[in-house]
Motif scaffolding. Structure first.
Motif, PDB file in Angstrom:
ATOM      1  N   PHE A 199       0.844  -1.193   0.000  1.00  5.80           N
ATOM      2  CA  PHE A 199       0.000   0.000   0.000  1.00  5.80           C
ATOM      3  C   PHE A 199       0.880   1.245   0.000  1.00  5.80           C
ATOM      4  CE2 PHE A 199      -2.627  -3.155   2.175  1.00  5.80           C
ATOM      5  CZ  PHE A 199      -3.858  -2.989   1.547  1.00  5.80           C
ATOM      6  N   GLU A 200       0.499   2.235  -0.768  1.00  5.59           N
ATOM      7  CA  GLU A 200       1.041   3.581  -0.631  1.00  5.59           C
ATOM      8  C   GLU A 200      -0.091   4.405  -0.044  1.00  5.59           C
ATOM      9  OE1 GLU A 200       2.414   4.859  -4.451  1.00  5.59           O
ATOM     10  OE2 GLU A 200       4.017   3.370  -4.483  1.00  5.59           O
ATOM     11  N   GLU A 201       0.186   5.068   1.075  1.00  3.11           N
ATOM     12  CA  GLU A 201      -0.876   5.732   1.838  1.00  3.11           C
ATOM     13  C   GLU A 201      -0.603   7.223   1.986  1.00  3.11           C
ATOM     14  OE1 GLU A 201      -1.568   1.826   4.693  1.00  3.11           O
ATOM     15  OE2 GLU A 201      -0.369   3.496   5.428  1.00  3.11           O
ATOM     16  N   THR A 202      -1.690   7.958   2.138  1.00  3.59           N
ATOM     17  CA  THR A 202      -1.626   9.386   2.446  1.00  3.59           C
ATOM     18  C   THR A 202      -2.267   9.602   3.805  1.00  3.59           C
ATOM     19  OG1 THR A 202      -1.712  10.065   0.135  1.00  3.59           O
ATOM     20  CG2 THR A 202      -2.441  11.683   1.755  1.00  3.59           C
ATOM     21  N   VAL A 203      -1.579  10.326   4.673  1.00  5.21           N
ATOM     22  CA  VAL A 203      -2.140  10.662   5.980  1.00  5.21           C
ATOM     23  C   VAL A 203      -3.179  11.764   5.777  1.00  5.21           C
ATOM     24  CG1 VAL A 203      -1.658  11.614   8.265  1.00  5.21           C
ATOM     25  CG2 VAL A 203      -0.082   9.967   7.234  1.00  5.21           C
ATOM     26  N   LEU A 204      -4.383  11.523   6.273  1.00  2.80           N
ATOM     27  CA  LEU A 204      -5.484  12.490   6.157  1.00  2.80           C
ATOM     28  C   LEU A 204      -5.658  13.307   7.430  1.00  2.80           C
ATOM     29  CD1 LEU A 204      -8.132  10.197   4.417  1.00  2.80           C
ATOM     30  CD2 LEU A 204      -6.561  11.830   3.333  1.00  2.80           C
ATOM     31  N   VAL A 205      -5.435  12.675   8.587  1.00  2.41           N
ATOM     32  CA  VAL A 205      -5.597  13.344   9.878  1.00  2.41           C
ATOM     33  C   VAL A 205      -4.445  12.915  10.783  1.00  2.41           C
ATOM     34  CG1 VAL A 205      -7.069  13.634  11.916  1.00  2.41           C
ATOM     35  CG2 VAL A 205      -8.118  13.328   9.657  1.00  2.41           C
ATOM     36  N   ASP A 206      -3.790  13.905  11.382  1.00  2.00           N
ATOM     37  CA  ASP A 206      -2.698  13.650  12.320  1.00  2.00           C
ATOM     38  C   ASP A 206      -2.935  14.571  13.512  1.00  2.00           C
ATOM     39  OD1 ASP A 206      -0.340  13.203  13.666  1.00  2.00           O
ATOM     40  OD2 ASP A 206       0.959  13.631  11.961  1.00  2.00           O
ATOM     41  N   GLU A 207      -3.774  14.116  14.432  1.00  2.00           N
ATOM     42  CA  GLU A 207      -4.171  14.907  15.603  1.00  2.00           C
ATOM     43  C   GLU A 207      -3.619  14.242  16.865  1.00  2.00           C
ATOM     44  OE1 GLU A 207      -8.441  14.896  15.355  1.00  2.00           O
ATOM     45  OE2 GLU A 207      -8.463  16.458  13.821  1.00  2.00           O
ATOM     46  N   ALA A 208      -2.347  14.487  17.119  1.00  2.00           N
ATOM     47  CA  ALA A 208      -1.697  13.900  18.294  1.00  2.00           C
ATOM     48  C   ALA A 208      -2.343  14.426  19.563  1.00  2.00           C
ATOM     49  CB  ALA A 208      -0.203  14.242  18.282  1.00  2.00           C
ATOM     50  N   PRO A 209      -2.528  13.604  20.546  1.00  2.00           N
ATOM     51  CA  PRO A 209      -2.274  12.167  20.629  1.00  2.00           C
ATOM     52  C   PRO A 209      -3.541  11.334  20.464  1.00  2.00           C
ATOM     53  CG  PRO A 209      -2.522  12.998  22.838  1.00  2.00           C
ATOM     54  CD  PRO A 209      -2.770  14.163  21.886  1.00  2.00           C
ATOM     55  N   ARG A 210      -4.538  11.838  19.737  1.00  2.10           N
ATOM     56  CA  ARG A 210      -5.824  11.137  19.782  1.00  2.10           C
ATOM     57  C   ARG A 210      -6.334  10.502  18.496  1.00  2.10           C
ATOM     58  NH1 ARG A 210      -7.140  16.388  18.953  1.00  2.10           N
ATOM     59  NH2 ARG A 210      -9.185  16.996  18.278  1.00  2.10           N
ATOM     60  N   ARG A 211      -5.892  11.007  17.306  1.00  2.74           N
ATOM     61  CA  ARG A 211      -6.496  10.469  16.078  1.00  2.74           C
ATOM     62  C   ARG A 211      -5.494  10.496  14.931  1.00  2.74           C
ATOM     63  NH1 ARG A 211     -11.019  13.065  12.370  1.00  2.74           N
ATOM     64  NH2 ARG A 211     -11.829  11.186  11.380  1.00  2.74           N
ATOM     65  N   TYR A 212      -5.405   9.348  14.244  1.00  2.00           N
ATOM     66  CA  TYR A 212      -4.504   9.189  13.109  1.00  2.00           C
ATOM     67  C   TYR A 212      -5.276   8.455  12.015  1.00  2.00           C
ATOM     68  CZ  TYR A 212      -0.149   7.890  10.665  1.00  2.00           C
ATOM     69  OH  TYR A 212       0.872   7.722   9.746  1.00  2.00           O
ATOM     70  N   VAL A 213      -5.415   9.088  10.834  1.00  2.00           N
ATOM     71  CA  VAL A 213      -6.214   8.522   9.742  1.00  2.00           C
ATOM     72  C   VAL A 213      -5.389   8.549   8.465  1.00  2.00           C
ATOM     73  CG1 VAL A 213      -8.361   8.694   8.414  1.00  2.00           C
ATOM     74  CG2 VAL A 213      -8.319   9.472  10.798  1.00  2.00           C
ATOM     75  N   TYR A 214      -5.431   7.445   7.730  1.00  2.00           N
ATOM     76  CA  TYR A 214      -4.744   7.406   6.440  1.00  2.00           C
ATOM     77  C   TYR A 214      -5.599   6.676   5.414  1.00  2.00           C
ATOM     78  CZ  TYR A 214      -3.230   3.094   8.746  1.00  2.00           C
ATOM     79  OH  TYR A 214      -3.190   1.921   9.446  1.00  2.00           O
ATOM     80  N   ARG A 215      -5.337   7.044   4.153  1.00  2.00           N
ATOM     81  CA  ARG A 215      -6.056   6.458   3.013  1.00  2.00           C
ATOM     82  C   ARG A 215      -5.041   5.720   2.155  1.00  2.00           C
ATOM     83  NH1 ARG A 215      -7.574  11.101  -0.128  1.00  2.00           N
ATOM     84  NH2 ARG A 215      -5.406  11.055  -0.799  1.00  2.00           N
TER      85      ARG A 215
END
Length: 162
Positions: free
Chosen positions: A77-93
């Motif tokens: 997979f090649e992924e893009t980080v969509l949300v990086d809200e330390a320390p509570r939420r990490y989202v990638y596509r």
């Protein structure tokens, strides 16, 4: 017989809304003793260490926009980080993959503090043809075991690092 590597192909570029609208949405949650900041750092910043605690991940490296991940069985997979809200939420596509049939994929990791550590939640949201959607629903218990095993292994790893 050697496995042939599949060429990566582009997936549909979905956003965080897909976490609520995906045809298949699997959510797993586990409480652990490690503090949220340490868990988040392992998830979002220490990318290269994922194979040390998530057995399905054979290699992972950071890229300019996200990650390049290889799983057991040769899927990439090649992924893009969509949300990086330390320390509570990490989202990638996933933007490209070698996995057959997959049309779109977004994963979300949430980390919430508890009195004794962290509550870790993983959401796996995907789209693909009906047979693939059915297979993933059938594999839900196995994905849940993989998640629990990985997060418990991460918890032990983080405890040793303290």
């Amino acid at each position: 017989m050697a496995r042939r590597s599949r060429s990566p192909r582009p997936l549909r570029r979905v956003d965080t809304d897909f976490l609520d609208t995906a045809p298949v949405r699997l959510v797993f949650t586990l409480a652990i003793t490690s503090p949220p900041q340490a868990v988040y750092r392992a998830l979002a910043e220490d990318t290269e260490a994922w194979p040390a605690w998530f057995d399905s991940v054979k290699s992972a490296r950071r890229t300019a926009v996200g990650r390049d991940v290889a799983l057991a069985g040769g899927v990439r997979f090649e992924e893009t980080v969509l949300v990086d809200e330390a320390p509570r939420r990490y989202v990638y596509r996933a933007d490209t993959t070698s996995a057959p049939g997959l049309r779109a994929l977004v994963e979300e990791w949430k980390v919430a503090p508890t009195g004794a550590g962290s509550l870790v939640q993983w959401t796996f949201a995907m789209d693909g043809p009906a047979p693939l959607r059915t297979v993933l629903r059938v594999l839900r218990p196995g994905l849940g075991r993989a998640f629990r095993g990985a997060v418990l292994k991460l918890d032990r790893r983080l405890a040793k690092a303290e």
